[in-house]
Design an enzyme around this catalytic site. Sequence first.
Site, short mmCIF file in Angstrom:
data_model
loop_
_atom_site.label_atom_id
_atom_site.label_comp_id
_atom_site.label_asym_id
_atom_site.label_seq_id
_atom_site.Cartn_x
_atom_site.Cartn_y
_atom_site.Cartn_z
N ASP A 148 60.48 -48.79 48.40
CA ASP A 148 59.97 -50.13 48.59
C ASP A 148 60.64 -51.97 47.55
OD1 ASP A 148 57.12 -52.07 47.61
OD2 ASP A 148 56.17 -49.65 47.67
N HIS B 175 58.07 -54.55 52.16
CA HIS B 175 58.26 -53.57 51.04
C HIS B 175 59.82 -53.32 51.34
CE1 HIS B 175 54.19 -53.44 49.53
NE2 HIS B 175 54.01 -53.30 50.51
N GLU C 43 50.77 -54.24 54.79
CA GLU C 43 50.79 -55.54 53.59
C GLU C 43 52.41 -56.54 54.18
OE1 GLU C 43 48.83 -55.10 49.67
OE2 GLU C 43 51.46 -54.57 49.84
#
Length: 528
Positions: free
Chosen positions: A170, A252, A315
């Site tokens: 991440d 990420h 995301e």
Amino acid sequence: MNLSLVPLPQKIAVTGGVFSLDADTKIISDEAALPEAQFLAGSLRSIAGAKILVGSAAHSPAITSPAITLHIDPALEPLGREGYRLAVTASGITLRAAGRAGLFYGVQTLRQLANGNIVPCVEIEDTPRFAWRGAMLDMSRHFLPKAFVLKFLDLLALHKMNTLQLHLTDDQGWRIEIRKYPKLTQIGSNRKETLVGRALANPSDAGFDPNSQQFDGVPHGGFYTQDDAREIVAYAAARHITVVPEIEMPGHAQAAIAAYPFLGCTDEPLEVSGTWGIHDKLYKPSEGTFEFLRDVLTEVMDIFPSPYIHIGGDEAVKTQWRESGECRDIQRQLGLPSEDALQSHFIGRMDEFITQSGRTLVGWDEILEGGLSPGAVVMSWRGEEGGIEAAALAHDVVMAPHQFTYFDYYQSDAYQSAAYQSGTRGAEPLAFHALLTLPTVYGYDPIPAALPPGQETHVLGTQCQFWTEYMPEERQVEYQAFPRLCAFSEVAWTDKKNKDWAAFLERLPQHLMRLGALDVNYRPLTPQ
Ligand code: TNX
């Protein structure tokens, strides 16, 4: 009689009387079930202090003392590969299943039934409701030592959970050794400091001011060598748990880009992030990036035999893809109408590779945007909608809606207290700013009410998530996990018709004592 079994088996009959374990109790086992017999011997020794002999049935001498028999029996195939039948009588214990996994779960039930050296007489027939009974550990936001992962696997096994997803990469850290790209861990596994307190904004928000944040000045790092990871995989396999690796893309990705700047969309030098929330650093969708990711996944697939490989997909705010001339050129050359289509292309490329490698791609529900390759599995986290949409398109889904499965959320609304609001710690340690109580977890049904009949078969199961932004330590993960994971195990294992919140609450205190004996830092029960 309250046997306090968690998760609750499908059928239990208490038949009266007890079986006593003692130093003469033998375990008789089929050759093929020896690992489960040994596991039982290991756990019963600690429970009862009894010396237990493990031998294969064929070679056992005539049995003169009471025994526990483990037997693989094809007649039990109707209960599935994870089902089992357990009979405890005053003169012996018989555990039968169609395969080793079923015997393993019978052993877990037996561990829970044994109180000291006493096992109450029962007949139990049991089989799980769902095939995917998962938990996800986020290793990136805070690195968790290998020893903790092994302890967590033991606790998952006790609750008949069978999947551990490891979120290995991440923005805040890359946690798995990749031999072809050593900087991923040399650089990408270390950040110089970590945000203090709660994140109040996303770094990708317009007008985000990095100077508004306060950092602790303490470096944080850590990663698993490939040997560590293989040890985790083997330990899990012995407990019939599949370890699903997750390598995040296309977002990420900041830790990877910090290590290898050619992967990024801009020339801006990056550091491994020390703050939380949605970042805007995306992989550049170039051939160089795809080659890198194929290399990474090749090593990952070699370490993790899991049939499922998770590629994240969540995301990914597309600002950089929109603003970088190079990314726009790539999109144009591919003839793609939008950034969403580019993400879909990106995931499609990975799916092609993973599928060719004989594995199945899993991603968070954003992978549905812009079209999804057939065969991919969708993890529905933003609610139930992604799961419903994916099932309608004939994809298999794992239900992980944050409202019911995000164990980084608070367990009580004490966080809304005045003390918390004023910045001092409330009655709960700092957690993600949302609420998920024990009864809410217990009441969750992974089959969405809105799912059209016939599509339930696409729901593989369900998974709870431990995002570790606010879990800097192992004890904190345990606190966030228990007792919610006890409730969750019943969501995943026990048929809906057999679930009962009030009865669960009666079983829980004794089960929490088991966890206490295993040195688990569970959150004490409060009046709900
Ligand atoms: C959303 S869930 C995320 C994570 C965060 C989490 C915090 C998901 C696929 N992405 O990156 O850690 O919220 O609850």
